[in-house]
Design an enzyme around this catalytic site. Structure first.
Site, mmCIF file in Angstrom:
data_model
loop_
_atom_site.group_PDB
_atom_site.id
_atom_site.type_symbol
_atom_site.label_atom_id
_atom_site.label_comp_id
_atom_site.label_asym_id
_atom_site.label_seq_id
_atom_site.Cartn_x
_atom_site.Cartn_y
_atom_site.Cartn_z
ATOM 1 N N GLN A 31 0.682 1.863 -3.019
ATOM 2 C CA GLN A 31 1.719 2.756 -2.919
ATOM 3 C C GLN A 31 3.082 2.221 -2.963
ATOM 4 O OE1 GLN A 31 -1.051 4.202 -0.511
ATOM 5 N NE2 GLN A 31 -1.677 4.522 -2.517
ATOM 6 N N HIS B 78 -2.456 -6.036 -2.526
ATOM 7 C CA HIS B 78 -2.508 -5.745 -3.767
ATOM 8 C C HIS B 78 -0.907 -5.535 -4.024
ATOM 9 C CE1 HIS B 78 -3.826 -3.526 -7.179
ATOM 10 N NE2 HIS B 78 -2.844 -2.795 -7.122
ATOM 11 N N ASP C 20 -9.148 -4.347 -15.040
ATOM 12 C CA ASP C 20 -7.719 -3.847 -15.343
ATOM 13 C C ASP C 20 -6.609 -5.173 -15.121
ATOM 14 O OD1 ASP C 20 -7.326 -4.270 -12.724
ATOM 15 O OD2 ASP C 20 -7.301 -2.043 -12.246
ATOM 16 N N LYS D 160 -7.284 -0.261 -18.094
ATOM 17 C CA LYS D 160 -7.640 0.805 -17.493
ATOM 18 C C LYS D 160 -6.704 1.894 -17.628
ATOM 19 C CE LYS D 160 -7.554 0.878 -12.766
ATOM 20 N NZ LYS D 160 -7.967 0.561 -11.425
ATOM 21 N N SER E 153 -12.568 1.374 -3.913
ATOM 22 C CA SER E 153 -12.263 2.626 -3.151
ATOM 23 C C SER E 153 -13.254 3.518 -3.163
ATOM 24 C CB SER E 153 -10.780 2.906 -3.069
ATOM 25 O OG SER E 153 -10.614 4.147 -2.233
ATOM 26 N N THR F 192 -13.118 2.740 -10.830
ATOM 27 C CA THR F 192 -12.730 1.757 -11.810
ATOM 28 C C THR F 192 -14.162 0.895 -11.897
ATOM 29 O OG1 THR F 192 -10.849 1.499 -10.759
ATOM 30 C CG2 THR F 192 -11.549 -0.354 -11.799
HETATM 31 C C1 R5P Z 1 -6.209 -0.994 -8.469
HETATM 32 O O1 R5P Z 1 -5.305 -1.581 -9.325
HETATM 33 C C2 R5P Z 1 -7.198 -1.873 -7.740
HETATM 34 O O2 R5P Z 1 -6.980 -3.182 -8.204
HETATM 35 C C3 R5P Z 1 -8.586 -1.024 -7.829
HETATM 36 O O3 R5P Z 1 -8.986 -1.284 -9.284
HETATM 37 C C4 R5P Z 1 -8.570 0.201 -7.595
HETATM 38 O O4 R5P Z 1 -8.001 0.396 -6.337
HETATM 39 C C5 R5P Z 1 -9.667 0.636 -7.179
HETATM 40 O O5 R5P Z 1 -9.919 1.983 -6.883
HETATM 41 P P1 R5P Z 1 -11.199 2.952 -7.030
HETATM 42 O O6 R5P Z 1 -12.423 2.061 -6.467
HETATM 43 O O7 R5P Z 1 -10.908 4.356 -6.571
HETATM 44 O O8 R5P Z 1 -11.202 3.117 -8.768
#
Ligand code: R5P
Length: 302
Positions: free
Chosen positions: A93, A125, A169, A192, A223, A227
């Site tokens: 965030q 991140h 991504d 992405k 998370s 992704t």
């Molecule tokens: C975002 O840019 C991070 O690098 C991860 O790709 C992202 O946080 C993954 O989140 P989720 O598992 O909810 O898709």
């Protein structure tokens, strides 16, 4: 100067690996919960340099415990506080995405930066923020790379030489390149588009040939799994060979591992940054290396 190492109870297994690497003993922080829901941590004897080990996934309650513990350690005699937070929360965030939101990254950094003299973390991140130093202007910071722990792991259990390293991504680019360059693998980064908390669309411009080829898909955070599941499904549709997934911070734990396997991952590996993750890539050596040479390690043998 000597140091002591203070984990919370639920981080004890990971902290013990670090303690063994440093040859220091653990001084657990106990958290007393009052009937009204408030808490008070109790710390044990500290040395002038107190290292607090806390991985901050599911962070909201843990942040309060951590800030109160920092105060307790200083009152108990610590003059230098080092936070080892393998996972640093709220880093995603880093902007106001919709009107009315805070920039949570800044708020959390101010709280931690005011409480600690040094912060050591792994794969924070930092998408739009250039460095930890910019985020924590008043304390020393160390950014470690989960890739380095994975590379040691893969040197012991190697992948085939024609493995393709894939990031889902643009933000995964540095992680992908570090792994691919050090292990001599070809690499590719996907594109992405996020449609919602758990929904993403992945496109694959300029993909090298994948049919029958082993693939290592890597990301810093998993998370919801949206992704990485999307990336694995797309690779399966291209008839890729066995797909290994590596993630530094497996926030989603075992349920997400199940989803990834269902999407077609042959194996899922993660660091032990988050308790409850697969945890087979240990960070203790990397963390100990960051302390050795920069903190005086005349150990707390008491
Ligand atoms: C975002 O840019 C991070 O690098 C991860 O790709 C992202 O946080 C993954 O989140 P989720 O598992 O909810 O898709």
């Amino acid at each position: 100067m000597t140091l002591s190492l203070h984990p919370f109870r639920d981080d004890a297994p990971e902290a013990l690996r670090l303690a063994n690497a440093l040859k220091v003993q653990l001084a657990l922080i106990d958290v007393h919960r009052f009937p009204d829901g408030e808490i008070t941590p109790r710390v044990s004897a500290t040395r002038p340099t107190a290292i607090v080990y806390r991985s901050l996934h599911a962070p909201n309650g843990k942040l309060i415990e951590l800030l109160l513990s920092a105060d307790a350690l200083r009152r108990n005699g610590a003059t230098r506080l080092v936070l080892i937070a393998p996972y640093l929360p709220y880093m995603r965030q880093d902007a106001v995405f919709r009107q009315g939101e805070p920039i949570s990254q800044r708020v959390i950094a101010q709280l931690l930066g005011a409480a600690f003299d040094r912060i050591i973390t792994v794969d924070p991140h930092l998408h739009r923020t250039p460095s930890l130093a910019e985020l924590f202007p008043t304390c020393k910071t160390t950014r470690l790379f989960g890739a380095d722990a994975l590379i040691s792991h893969l040197r012991a259990s190697p992948l085939p030489v024609n493995t393709l390293v894939v990031g889902p991504d643009v933000e995964s680019g540095p992680l992908v390149r570090r792994i691919a360059e050090k292990l001599g693998f070809e690499h590719a980064t996907l594109t992405k588009q996020r449609q919602g908390d758990a929904r993403v669309e992945i496109s694959m411009p300029d993909m090298p040939p994948t049919e029958g080829r082993p693939v290592l898909v890597v990301d810093d955070i998993c998370s919801t799994g949206g992704t990485l599941c999307a990336a694995v499904s797309r690779l399966k549709a291209l008839h890729a060979g066995p797909i290994t997934v590596f993630v530094t911070h497996l926030l989603g734990g075992a349920p997400v591992v199940g989803q990834l396997r269902q999407a077609g991952a042959a194996s899922v590996i993660s660091t032990d940054a988050c308790a409850g993750a697969t945890g087979i890539v240990h960070l203790a050596g990397l963390l100990a290396g960051a302390l050795e040479g920069s903190e005086t390690l005349t150990a707390d043998q008491a």
